[in-house]
Write a protein that holds these residues in place. Structure first.
Motif, PDB file in Angstrom:
ATOM      1  N   MET A 138      25.514  45.019  53.210  1.00  0.00           N
ATOM      2  CA  MET A 138      26.190  43.948  53.785  1.00  0.00           C
ATOM      3  C   MET A 138      27.651  43.944  54.029  1.00  0.00           C
ATOM      4  O   MET A 138      28.063  43.200  54.973  1.00  0.00           O
ATOM      5  N   GLY A 139      28.087  44.851  53.331  1.00  0.00           N
ATOM      6  CA  GLY A 139      29.825  44.891  53.738  1.00  0.00           C
ATOM      7  C   GLY A 139      30.665  43.832  53.523  1.00  0.00           C
ATOM      8  O   GLY A 139      31.576  43.684  53.879  1.00  0.00           O
ATOM      9  N   TYR A 140      30.178  43.252  52.146  1.00  0.00           N
ATOM     10  CA  TYR A 140      31.126  42.174  51.833  1.00  0.00           C
ATOM     11  C   TYR A 140      31.032  42.382  50.265  1.00  0.00           C
ATOM     12  O   TYR A 140      30.276  42.487  49.402  1.00  0.00           O
ATOM     13  N   ASP A 141      32.376  42.412  49.645  1.00  0.00           N
ATOM     14  CA  ASP A 141      32.573  42.522  48.220  1.00  0.00           C
ATOM     15  C   ASP A 141      32.691  41.358  47.569  1.00  0.00           C
ATOM     16  O   ASP A 141      33.555  40.361  47.860  1.00  0.00           O
ATOM     17  N   PHE A 142      31.489  40.902  46.538  1.00  0.00           N
ATOM     18  CA  PHE A 142      31.763  39.681  45.881  1.00  0.00           C
ATOM     19  C   PHE A 142      32.536  39.724  44.553  1.00  0.00           C
ATOM     20  O   PHE A 142      32.445  38.862  43.760  1.00  0.00           O
ATOM     21  N   GLY A 143      33.051  40.906  44.223  1.00  0.00           N
ATOM     22  CA  GLY A 143      33.501  40.953  43.049  1.00  0.00           C
ATOM     23  C   GLY A 143      32.886  41.020  41.768  1.00  0.00           C
ATOM     24  O   GLY A 143      31.865  41.312  41.915  1.00  0.00           O
ATOM     25  N   THR A 144      33.458  40.367  41.006  1.00  0.00           N
ATOM     26  CA  THR A 144      32.520  40.045  39.598  1.00  0.00           C
ATOM     27  C   THR A 144      31.651  38.795  39.867  1.00  0.00           C
ATOM     28  O   THR A 144      31.124  38.260  39.010  1.00  0.00           O
ATOM     29  N   ASN A 145      31.762  37.937  41.076  1.00  0.00           N
ATOM     30  CA  ASN A 145      30.928  36.690  40.953  1.00  0.00           C
ATOM     31  C   ASN A 145      29.512  36.934  41.097  1.00  0.00           C
ATOM     32  O   ASN A 145      29.043  37.834  41.817  1.00  0.00           O
ATOM     33  N   LYS A 157      29.331  31.530  42.314  1.00  0.00           N
ATOM     34  CA  LYS A 157      29.645  30.894  41.140  1.00  0.00           C
ATOM     35  C   LYS A 157      31.346  30.847  41.041  1.00  0.00           C
ATOM     36  O   LYS A 157      31.863  31.975  41.201  1.00  0.00           O
ATOM     37  N   SER A 158      32.091  29.709  41.074  1.00  0.00           N
ATOM     38  CA  SER A 158      33.044  29.252  40.934  1.00  0.00           C
ATOM     39  C   SER A 158      34.152  29.418  41.998  1.00  0.00           C
ATOM     40  O   SER A 158      35.231  29.308  42.230  1.00  0.00           O
ATOM     41  N   VAL A 159      33.192  30.156  43.096  1.00  0.00           N
ATOM     42  CA  VAL A 159      33.884  30.292  44.460  1.00  0.00           C
ATOM     43  C   VAL A 159      33.455  29.339  45.608  1.00  0.00           C
ATOM     44  O   VAL A 159      34.332  28.732  46.120  1.00  0.00           O
ATOM     45  N   GLY A 160      32.248  29.212  45.527  1.00  0.00           N
ATOM     46  CA  GLY A 160      31.787  28.439  46.836  1.00  0.00           C
ATOM     47  C   GLY A 160      30.643  29.079  47.645  1.00  0.00           C
ATOM     48  O   GLY A 160      30.397  30.329  47.172  1.00  0.00           O
ATOM     49  N   LYS A 168      32.480  29.138  56.418  1.00  0.00           N
ATOM     50  CA  LYS A 168      32.550  29.010  55.064  1.00  0.00           C
ATOM     51  C   LYS A 168      31.546  27.541  54.872  1.00  0.00           C
ATOM     52  O   LYS A 168      31.658  26.948  55.754  1.00  0.00           O
ATOM     53  N   GLY A 169      30.893  27.664  53.786  1.00  0.00           N
ATOM     54  CA  GLY A 169      30.073  26.363  53.711  1.00  0.00           C
ATOM     55  C   GLY A 169      28.550  26.969  53.547  1.00  0.00           C
ATOM     56  O   GLY A 169      28.362  28.210  53.918  1.00  0.00           O
ATOM     57  N   ILE A 170      27.626  26.331  53.484  1.00  0.00           N
ATOM     58  CA  ILE A 170      26.058  26.477  53.397  1.00  0.00           C
ATOM     59  C   ILE A 170      25.061  25.912  54.274  1.00  0.00           C
ATOM     60  O   ILE A 170      25.547  25.066  54.949  1.00  0.00           O
ATOM     61  N   ASP A 171      23.971  26.557  54.352  1.00  0.00           N
ATOM     62  CA  ASP A 171      22.922  25.554  55.189  1.00  0.00           C
ATOM     63  C   ASP A 171      23.335  25.937  56.696  1.00  0.00           C
ATOM     64  O   ASP A 171      23.288  24.674  57.392  1.00  0.00           O
ATOM     65  N   GLY A 172      23.163  27.070  57.014  1.00  0.00           N
ATOM     66  CA  GLY A 172      23.576  27.494  58.563  1.00  0.00           C
ATOM     67  C   GLY A 172      22.077  26.963  59.074  1.00  0.00           C
ATOM     68  O   GLY A 172      21.055  27.287  58.683  1.00  0.00           O
TER      69      GLY A 172
END
Length: 631
Positions: A412-419, A446-449, A476-480
């Motif tokens: 995916m190439g995206y780092d979600f860290g510890t989320n 979680k806690s980010v959006g 940014k945002g959901i439900d594309g």
């Protein structure tokens, strides 16, 4: 058949569910705040059996409300209620029946005593109730001054005389009487007030108290916002009590605004004594109106079904039917699976895939003539690094075959860290212009959006492989939601944000706009979608109506416009319980809306199904009766 006129119409078409065993939901969900969420099966109310039948009137002689039923010795029936559409001052009207089908009018009850002249029927008593205990027949009512009274007669002579008590309580309504097995009487009124009666039922034996759910049940997750009624009461009116074995059941009704109409539902809570402590209230019978519960000849319980005409989705109004009750797996009483109580095409639909849970389903008709389906899986979404987006395929919208995962987290190439990252709301779209498929999905951190990604099939096939159109998330945002118009491709997300995609589909060409209705409001706060028919754009979206997490409905709303950017007409109900779904056109030119069931009165929960819709004039919607669309 009643119809509501507004450009979508739920049509009377039928589909047969595919094979697959019903699977239980996961024992543990990602976040236990959802433990009592309406999506959970344990909180479901209506789950129609394959041979379920719509409730029908058993009493239709005249318009009546606040119906109260009781059984007479020998198996007969007695009924009373508020006479409607009549200004006559008729006292307490009574009807009897030997079989619960053919009814005989006895006329106004002959009540005397305590300031009531013998045979006086000059007063109009609202919401009277009947009760039978031993050889006695009791009428409980509030007179025109608001005084609660109990009139006593003989069960063997329902047309005989009744002796009325003095005023028991002042300024009350919806009076009922509960007589326990030991002969102790309890007066109930309003939404749950109760007081024990002295011997002879001529006065109270104690100070009144108000019954409500045990507050200790809310210690972990106190209700918020619109959910507060579940803590403070069982209902707002028509309180009544009955006993089922060792359970004392308190029933009361309330108009919640569910389905965006004046739906008066019957709620119940149970306790070990007439004073509780009571369970949380549960929605027992949708659309039932004021509660009245009787025991049938087979020993099972049934609730009176007596909706008001303000309820736009009741099977009928101002008449009386019976809805059989059953014990759910967790022990609470609810409407039996053999009955349908909602007058909508949705109420009689069936899930098409039952092998696993699904939310937010999306269907597209591909360029190869097959239909393709994706949706939020694994309860509330797969957690990284598990799972991904799974695809199903169908040639006829009836049988759906699993293709398998077409996207996974790897690469995916995206780092979600510890989320914690949850995969939500995938959308699949065939683009005739680009001759390939687009896949949009959201990831909630979680806690980010939330953020939404957009992928494109590099093979031109629905199964992929898919490649990211950018190097990261798309918005940014959901439900594309990708949408193809005559002049190009657009991307819709959030609560109505939209932008035109550039030629490379890697970003936007021009400004991002907001789609709103004539009042400047969103058309659904989430799960927006678009479809164009006959030159008219239909913007759909999801909204909750009524108490949000416990007894509300997750409905599909829509607005129309002849311009893509609006403004759209004021939002209207398109499909009750439809919520977050996708409208599409099939090979025969018919229209459908996807549905997963996210509220306690949907016909199924977290499963994929389809609702037929007719798209015609921009201002017309009609909903047929549930019994006209049985599969």
């Amino acid at each position: 058949m009643r119809a509501w006129v507004t450009g979508l119409s739920l049509a009377g078409l039928a589909l047969t569910p595919s094979a697959g065993a019903q699977q239980p939901l996961k024992a543990v969900v990602a976040d236990d705040i959802f433990a009592d969420h309406p999506s959970m099966d344990k909180n479901a109310t209506v789950m129609p059996a394959a041979d379920a039948k719509p409730v029908v009137p058993i009493f239709a002689e005249r318009s009546i409300g606040d119906a109260s039923l009781a059984r007479l010795p020998g198996g007969g029936w007695i009924l009373t209620g508020t006479q409607l559409r009549s200004g006559a001052r008729h006292g307490v009207e009574l009807w009897t029946s030997a079989d619960g089908k053919a009814w005989k009018r006895l006329g106004p009850a002959r009540i005397s005593g305590a300031g009531i002249a013998p045979g006086d029927v000059s007063e109009r008593y609202l919401a009277p109730s009947v009760a039978v205990a031993g050889d006695k027949l009791y009428l409980a009512f509030a007179d025109e001054t608001g005084c609660a009274r109990i009139a006593t007669g003989l069960a063997a002579q329902p047309g005989g005389s009744f002796a009325a008590s003095p005023c028991l309580v002042e300024d009350v309504s919806d009076v009922s009487l509960f007589v326990d097995d030991d002969g102790t009487g309890y007066l109930l009124w309003g939404g749950g007030a109760i007081a024990k009666l002295a011997h002879g039922f001529a006065k109270l034996a104690e100070r009144p108290r108000f019954l409500k759910p045990d507050q200790a049940l809310f210690a972990k997750h106190p209700p918020v916002g619109k959910d507060w009624p579940v803590r403070t009461r069982v209902g707002k009116g028509g309180a009544t009590m009955f006993r089922d074995g060792d359970h004392y059941v308190l029933a009361a009704s309330e108009v919640t605004g569910r389905m965006r109409t004046a739906t008066e539902d019957l709620f119940m809570a149970e306790g070990p004594t007439p004073y509780g402590p009571f369970t949380m209230r549960m929605l027992a019978v949708p659309h039932a109106g004021r509660g009245s519960v009787v025991r049938l000849d087979d020993g099972k319980l049934a609730a009176a079904y007596n909706p008001k005409c303000d309820d736009g989705f009741a099977m009928f109004c101002e008449q009386v039917g019976l809805v059989p009750l059953e014990r759910a797996a967790d022990g609470r009483l609810r409407q039996a699976a053999s009955a349908i109580t909602e007058d909508s095409a949705v109420a009689a639909r069936k899930a098409l895939i039952t092998s696993e849970t699904m939310r937010d389903p999306s269907v597209t008709l591909g360029g190869d003539g097959f239909y393709y389906l994706v949706g939020t899986l694994d309860g509330y979404g797969y957690h990284k690094p598990d799972g991904g987006v799974k695809l199903w395929r169908s040639s006829d919208l009836k049988q759906w075959d699993e293709v398998g995962f077409i996207w996974k987290w790897e690469g995916m190439g995206y780092d979600f860290g510890t989320n914690i990252a949850e995969l939500w709301a995938p959308e699949i779209m065939w683009s005739a212009r680009d001759k390939t498929y687009y896949l949009a999905f959201s990831v909630m951190e979680k806690s980010v959006g939330g953020k939404t990604w957009l992928y494109r099939s590099t093979s031109g096939k629905a199964e992929g492989p898919y490649a990211n159109v950018t190097k990261s998330f798309f918005v940014k945002g959901i439900d594309g939601f990708p949408f193809e118009d005559d002049d190009g491709l657009y991307f819709l997300w959030g609560g109505g944000s939209i932008g035109k995609l550039n030629a490379a589909r890697s970003g936007f060409e021009g400004p991002v706009r907001q789609l709103v209705d004539l009042d400047g409001d969103h058309v659904g706060y989430e799960g927006n979608g678009l479809i164009k028919a006959n030159g008219v754009y239909f913007l759909t979206g999801a909204e909750w109506h009524g108490p949000l997490r416990t007894h509300g409905t997750y409905d599909m709303m829509y607005g129309t416009s002849k311009s893509l950017f609006g403004p759209y007409t004021q939002r209207r109900m398109g499909a009750p319980h439809g919520g977050h779904g996708t409208a599409f056109r099939d090979k025969q030119g018919r229209y459908w809306y996807t549905m997963f069931g996210n509220d306690p009165t949907a016909p199924w929960r977290m499963k994929f199904g389809l609702v037929p819709i007719d798209i015609g004039d921009a201002g017309a919607i009609g909903i047929p009766r549930a019994d006209s669309v049985r599969d």
